[in-house]
Enzyme design. Structure first.
Site, PDB file in Angstrom:
ATOM      1  CB  CYS A  75      31.205  35.591  38.044  1.00 29.56           C
ATOM      2  SG  CYS A  75      30.668  36.777  36.787  1.00 29.56           S
ATOM      3  CG  HIS A 130      33.643  39.253  38.886  1.00 25.55           C
ATOM      4  ND1 HIS A 130      33.708  37.982  38.357  1.00 25.55           N
ATOM      5  CD2 HIS A 130      33.983  39.120  40.201  1.00 25.55           C
ATOM      6  CE1 HIS A 130      34.087  37.128  39.299  1.00 25.55           C
ATOM      7  NE2 HIS A 130      34.248  37.800  40.429  1.00 25.55           N
ATOM      8  CG  HIS A 142      34.811  35.678  43.440  1.00 23.59           C
ATOM      9  ND1 HIS A 142      35.541  36.389  42.509  1.00 23.59           N
ATOM     10  CD2 HIS A 142      35.687  35.455  44.467  1.00 23.59           C
ATOM     11  CE1 HIS A 142      36.767  36.592  42.961  1.00 23.59           C
ATOM     12  NE2 HIS A 142      36.872  36.040  44.148  1.00 23.59           N
TER      13      HIS A 142
END
Length: 170
Positions: A75, A130, A142
């Protein structure tokens, strides 16, 4: 060139110049228009980041992916890569990225804002695990797990439950 031709050409040039200047003055931006353009710039640059990132849809996810490849991303290597193309040098991890820029409320998100979550096996509801890019219309761009780079709904499921905060870096 005789005197009469010269005077006609000079008159045409003078009239054309005056008309051009008048048009230029008529369309000169007002301070309000310049301010609107400046505020619109951040939105359009954010949309440019999102559009660039969408080129990687489907690129596989790999935890700890190197920042020197675009064959796989985790990420934060994904956000680091796409923002770098627009002159923003983000730190390597999602936790570090969550400390740059300025805080922005969920209700004021704009395309290009970074959004942070506490999800996955390392999540405790408090620590950032994240990062995603707000893509507009309640969507995030993402990468995670099996789908790789993808677009998800910020306001449902895991992402709604694990949302922590957002930052504006543009």
């Amino acid at each position: 060139m005789n005197k009469q031709t010269f005077i006609k050409k000079a008159a045409i040039i003078s009239i054309s110049a005056a008309m051009g200047l008048g048009t230029l003055l008529a369309v000169a931006p007002t301070p309000q228009a310049e301010a609107a353009t400046a505020s619109t710039y951040a939105v359009s640059k954010g949309q440019q980041v999102v559009n660039f990132g969408k080129k990687y849809l489907g690129t596989p996810y790999k935890f700890g992916a190197s920042t020197s490849t675009t064959k796989v991303f985790d990420c934060s290597s994904f956000t680091k890569h796409i923002f770098k193309q627009f002159g923003v040098n983000l730190p390597r991890t999602s936790a570090q990225q969550s400390k740059v820029g300025v805080a922005v409320s969920k209700s004021n998100l704009k395309p290009g804002d970074l959004v942070f979550f506490s999800s996955g096996s390392r999540a405790n509801g408090k620590n950032v695990t994240h990062v995603a890019v707000y893509a507009g219309n309640g969507k995030i761009l993402h990468t995670y797990g099996k789908p790789g780079v993808t677009i998800s709904n910020l306001n449902s499921g895991t992402w709604k439950k694990t949302y922590l905060k957002a930052r504006r870096v543009l």
